[in-house]
Every structure is written in structure tokens, then in C-alpha cells.
Design a protein around this motif. Sequence first.
Motif, mmCIF file in Angstrom:
data_model
loop_
_atom_site.group_PDB
_atom_site.id
_atom_site.type_symbol
_atom_site.label_atom_id
_atom_site.label_comp_id
_atom_site.label_asym_id
_atom_site.label_seq_id
_atom_site.Cartn_x
_atom_site.Cartn_y
_atom_site.Cartn_z
ATOM 1 N N LEU A 106 0.662 -1.264 -0.111
ATOM 2 C CA LEU A 106 -0.066 0.074 -0.106
ATOM 3 C C LEU A 106 1.101 1.211 -0.090
ATOM 4 C CD1 LEU A 106 -2.936 -1.158 2.035
ATOM 5 C CD2 LEU A 106 -2.995 -0.706 -0.162
ATOM 6 N N GLY A 107 0.303 2.426 -0.596
ATOM 7 C CA GLY A 107 1.073 3.450 -0.863
ATOM 8 C C GLY A 107 1.522 4.374 0.044
ATOM 9 N N GLY A 108 1.485 5.534 0.223
ATOM 10 C CA GLY A 108 2.220 6.429 0.958
ATOM 11 C C GLY A 108 3.602 6.607 0.783
ATOM 12 N N ARG A 121 -0.966 7.301 -2.896
ATOM 13 C CA ARG A 121 -1.446 7.580 -1.673
ATOM 14 C C ARG A 121 -2.550 6.555 -1.368
ATOM 15 N NH1 ARG A 121 2.372 10.054 -0.978
ATOM 16 N NH2 ARG A 121 2.659 12.262 -1.307
ATOM 17 N N SER A 122 -2.742 6.052 -0.159
ATOM 18 C CA SER A 122 -3.835 5.185 0.137
ATOM 19 C C SER A 122 -4.143 5.296 1.525
ATOM 20 C CB SER A 122 -3.342 3.751 -0.399
ATOM 21 O OG SER A 122 -2.360 3.448 0.704
ATOM 22 N N GLU A 123 -5.426 4.857 1.862
ATOM 23 C CA GLU A 123 -5.930 4.688 3.172
ATOM 24 C C GLU A 123 -6.532 3.487 3.316
ATOM 25 O OE1 GLU A 123 -10.272 6.707 2.814
ATOM 26 O OE2 GLU A 123 -8.759 8.053 2.592
ATOM 27 N N GLY A 124 -6.384 2.983 4.821
ATOM 28 C CA GLY A 124 -6.777 1.348 5.141
ATOM 29 C C GLY A 124 -5.649 0.674 5.210
ATOM 30 N N ASP A 125 -5.991 -0.618 5.438
ATOM 31 C CA ASP A 125 -4.758 -1.743 5.321
ATOM 32 C C ASP A 125 -5.084 -2.885 4.481
ATOM 33 O OD1 ASP A 125 -6.724 -3.110 6.894
ATOM 34 O OD2 ASP A 125 -5.886 -2.658 8.717
ATOM 35 N N GLY A 127 -6.658 -5.247 4.911
ATOM 36 C CA GLY A 127 -8.069 -5.726 5.076
ATOM 37 C C GLY A 127 -9.058 -5.009 4.291
ATOM 38 N N HIS A 128 -8.953 -3.709 4.083
ATOM 39 C CA HIS A 128 -9.766 -2.849 3.309
ATOM 40 C C HIS A 128 -9.187 -1.825 3.090
ATOM 41 C CE1 HIS A 128 -13.200 0.077 2.978
ATOM 42 N NE2 HIS A 128 -13.886 -0.923 2.312
ATOM 43 N N PHE A 129 -9.216 -1.240 1.848
ATOM 44 C CA PHE A 129 -8.115 -0.049 1.621
ATOM 45 C C PHE A 129 -8.861 0.562 -0.049
ATOM 46 C CE2 PHE A 129 -6.448 -3.692 -0.439
ATOM 47 C CZ PHE A 129 -5.963 -3.399 -1.859
ATOM 48 N N ARG A 130 -8.203 1.681 -0.001
ATOM 49 C CA ARG A 130 -8.503 2.346 -1.484
ATOM 50 C C ARG A 130 -7.376 3.387 -1.539
ATOM 51 N NH1 ARG A 130 -13.986 6.097 -0.122
ATOM 52 N NH2 ARG A 130 -12.795 7.095 1.460
ATOM 53 N N GLY A 131 -7.051 3.481 -2.974
ATOM 54 C CA GLY A 131 -5.959 4.554 -3.249
ATOM 55 C C GLY A 131 -5.748 5.006 -4.436
#
Length: 154
Positions: A106-108, A121-125, A127-131
Motif C-alpha cells: 500500500l502507498g504513502g 496515496r492510500s488509506e486503510g490496510d 483488510g480494506h483499502f483504497r488509493g
Amino acid sequence: MYLTFLNDFIVEAKSQTYVGGGAKIAACRSGSQDIGYERGEWRYLDSYFGGTDFAGQETVWLNGEPVWAMNYFGHIIEPRLIDGSRAGAVIKAALSALYGGEKRFLGGMEYEHEFGLYIDRSEGDCGHFRGMEMIVVEERRAYELDYRGGLIRL
């Protein structure tokens, strides 16, 4: 604990497939391009359609049961600034650094490449995320991809 094992397998599979130049496998759907990876009871498939504009889905199975999926759509916004070949080079270099160095998917992150600035850029982990990932060239967004996913619950 389960999410840690899943995350580690996803990073490993992504490193061995698209980013690692993995061999294509037989298409599971008419017109799709598929790349797969397996280790023990884990199986991963990235199946997508298109080229410079593309859509796809990554899926992970554990002991034959689907447990995780991610959908994505990406496209070139400014073809005069970047083409599919250069965008692919930027993405592969950036993701290689993410998977190899940080062992996460996942991003960041930002990654400077000779063909453009890669930003994710993403949010979540896991288990559940979007980016969203993008490539900026000459201070303009030249490419972008939206993604989302997470655990599959039966």
C-alpha cells in the motif's frame, strides 16, 4: 497475525509477477492478460484488460478459497507527456523499491524517476483499502490509477 501473512504473500506475489516481469499464463477470461504466482497453499492472480488504458483485478486464494481482491483502473491522461512504455518503467521502478525495501504494497510514497514523479496515496490496510497512484511530468498529472480492495468474506 493473518493480515501480516496475507500482506507478506501479496508483496511477494506482486514482486514476482508484474513488477518482476513474471511470465503470462493462459487467459482465464476472453481477452484478458493474466499473470499468476503460487507458494504452498497461497495462490495469486492478476488479470487485466487493455494497455495504456486498462482495468483489472488481483485475487488471492488460500487453500482454494478466495480471501482477498483488489480492483483497479489506470490510464494515460497526457499522452504527449508520457506513453505506456515510460509509465510502465516508472511504475515498475517505484513498486520494486516499495516491495523490496519496505515490504509493503500500500502507498504513502513518492519516487523520483527520470520519466516522472511517481506518487501513491492510500488509506486503510490490507483488510480494506483504497488509493490512487499517479505519475507527474512537467508538474502535470500524466497518468493515474485508482484501486480498492480488501478481504473477501464468505
